[in-house]
Design a protein around this motif. Structure first.
Motif, short mmCIF file in Angstrom:
data_model
loop_
_atom_site.label_atom_id
_atom_site.label_comp_id
_atom_site.label_asym_id
_atom_site.label_seq_id
_atom_site.Cartn_x
_atom_site.Cartn_y
_atom_site.Cartn_z
N PHE A 40 0.85 -1.18 0.00
CA PHE A 40 0.00 0.00 0.00
C PHE A 40 0.89 1.23 0.00
CE2 PHE A 40 0.73 -0.64 4.48
CZ PHE A 40 0.75 0.63 5.04
N ARG A 128 -5.46 -11.52 6.02
CA ARG A 128 -5.82 -10.52 5.00
C ARG A 128 -6.90 -9.57 5.51
NH1 ARG A 128 -5.79 -11.96 -1.13
NH2 ARG A 128 -7.55 -10.53 -1.06
N LYS A 129 -7.93 -10.15 6.12
CA LYS A 129 -9.02 -9.32 6.65
C LYS A 129 -8.51 -8.36 7.73
CE LYS A 129 -12.62 -12.69 5.69
NZ LYS A 129 -13.52 -13.69 6.23
N ARG A 132 -6.32 -5.63 6.06
CA ARG A 132 -7.18 -4.67 5.35
C ARG A 132 -7.90 -3.74 6.33
NH1 ARG A 132 -9.71 -7.95 1.81
NH2 ARG A 132 -8.37 -7.39 0.08
N ARG A 133 -8.45 -4.31 7.41
CA ARG A 133 -9.17 -3.52 8.40
C ARG A 133 -8.23 -2.55 9.14
NH1 ARG A 133 -11.32 -7.48 11.56
NH2 ARG A 133 -9.56 -7.37 12.97
N THR A 134 -7.04 -3.01 9.47
CA THR A 134 -6.09 -2.20 10.22
C THR A 134 -5.52 -1.05 9.39
OG1 THR A 134 -5.48 -4.14 11.54
CG2 THR A 134 -3.96 -2.29 11.57
N ARG A 136 -6.95 0.29 6.49
CA ARG A 136 -7.89 0.97 5.59
C ARG A 136 -7.91 2.48 5.77
NH1 ARG A 136 -12.95 -1.85 8.05
NH2 ARG A 136 -12.99 -0.84 10.07
N HIS A 137 -7.59 2.98 6.95
CA HIS A 137 -7.57 4.43 7.15
C HIS A 137 -6.36 5.09 6.47
CE1 HIS A 137 -4.81 3.16 10.32
NE2 HIS A 137 -4.39 4.41 10.41
N HIS A 140 -5.70 2.00 0.21
CA HIS A 140 -6.11 0.69 -0.30
C HIS A 140 -4.93 -0.28 -0.24
CE1 HIS A 140 -8.25 -2.29 -2.61
NE2 HIS A 140 -7.21 -2.38 -3.41
N VAL A 141 -5.16 -1.47 0.29
CA VAL A 141 -4.13 -2.49 0.37
C VAL A 141 -4.30 -3.45 -0.80
CG1 VAL A 141 -3.12 -4.33 1.78
CG2 VAL A 141 -4.15 -2.34 2.89
N HIS A 142 -3.21 -3.68 -1.53
CA HIS A 142 -3.21 -4.63 -2.65
C HIS A 142 -2.55 -5.92 -2.17
CE1 HIS A 142 -4.24 -1.51 -5.57
NE2 HIS A 142 -3.47 -0.73 -4.85
#
Length: 162
Positions: A40, A128-129, A132-134, A136-137, A140-142
């Motif tokens: 990211f 992954r979840k 992504r949650r951690t 997201r602020h 976008h994480v690829h």
């Protein structure tokens, strides 16, 4: 006090000089079922504190076990090309306006982050979840795995021929 992580052989021959080591075995971790990278970027250089804090949380909770690489735009640009003397008219350091232009052309952020997830299919899916949650602020994480890497290498090969 010195803390060590992982195997080390510093003391292998310090116990005695009365013997000769003729054989040795080293236990390695088995290859993971799944290995997946993530990346990211963030656009503002002031966000480095937020990046480090988010990654600290992921490491402390053992969600991300790999080394995580954080590179600013200058580090990534300098790995890809020489200093753009033709754009700067011989001026150093790189002017901010040209730096932003090169960053945009290369699809980079002010900070660029890469790390990896590995384990079973189930543990990587959960990781992954959480990643992504951690994150997201921040942006976008690829996520990418072997299939995307093979596809990217093939596309690069085809483009090089064109």
């Amino acid at each position: 006090m010195l803390f060590r992580s992982g195997p080390w052989v510093d003391g292998l021959f310090t116990h005695s000089n009365m013997g000769i080591v003729t054989e040795m075995g080293v236990w390695l971790l088995p290859a993971p079922e799944v290995c997946q990278g993530f990346a990211f970027k963030v656009d503002r250089k002031e966000q480095i504190e937020d990046i480090v804090e988010a990654l600290r949380s992921l490491r402390m909770n053992n969600v991300v076990q790999s080394t995580v690489h954080i590179a600013n735009d200058l580090r990534v640009l300098s790995a890809r090309r020489q200093y753009p003397w033709e754009l700067t008219g011989g001026v150093t350091p790189l002017p901010d306006e040209i730096r932003r232009k090169l960053r945009k052309e290369a699809g980079l952020g002010a900070w660029n982050v890469m790390g990896g997830l590995y384990g079973t299919k189930e543990t990587v899916a959960v990781a992954r979840k959480v990643v992504r949650r951690t994150l997201r602020h921040l942006g976008h994480v690829h996520f990418f795995g072997e299939r995307k890497i093979r596809w990217g290498l093939r596309m690069a090969e085809l483009l090089a021929r064109a």
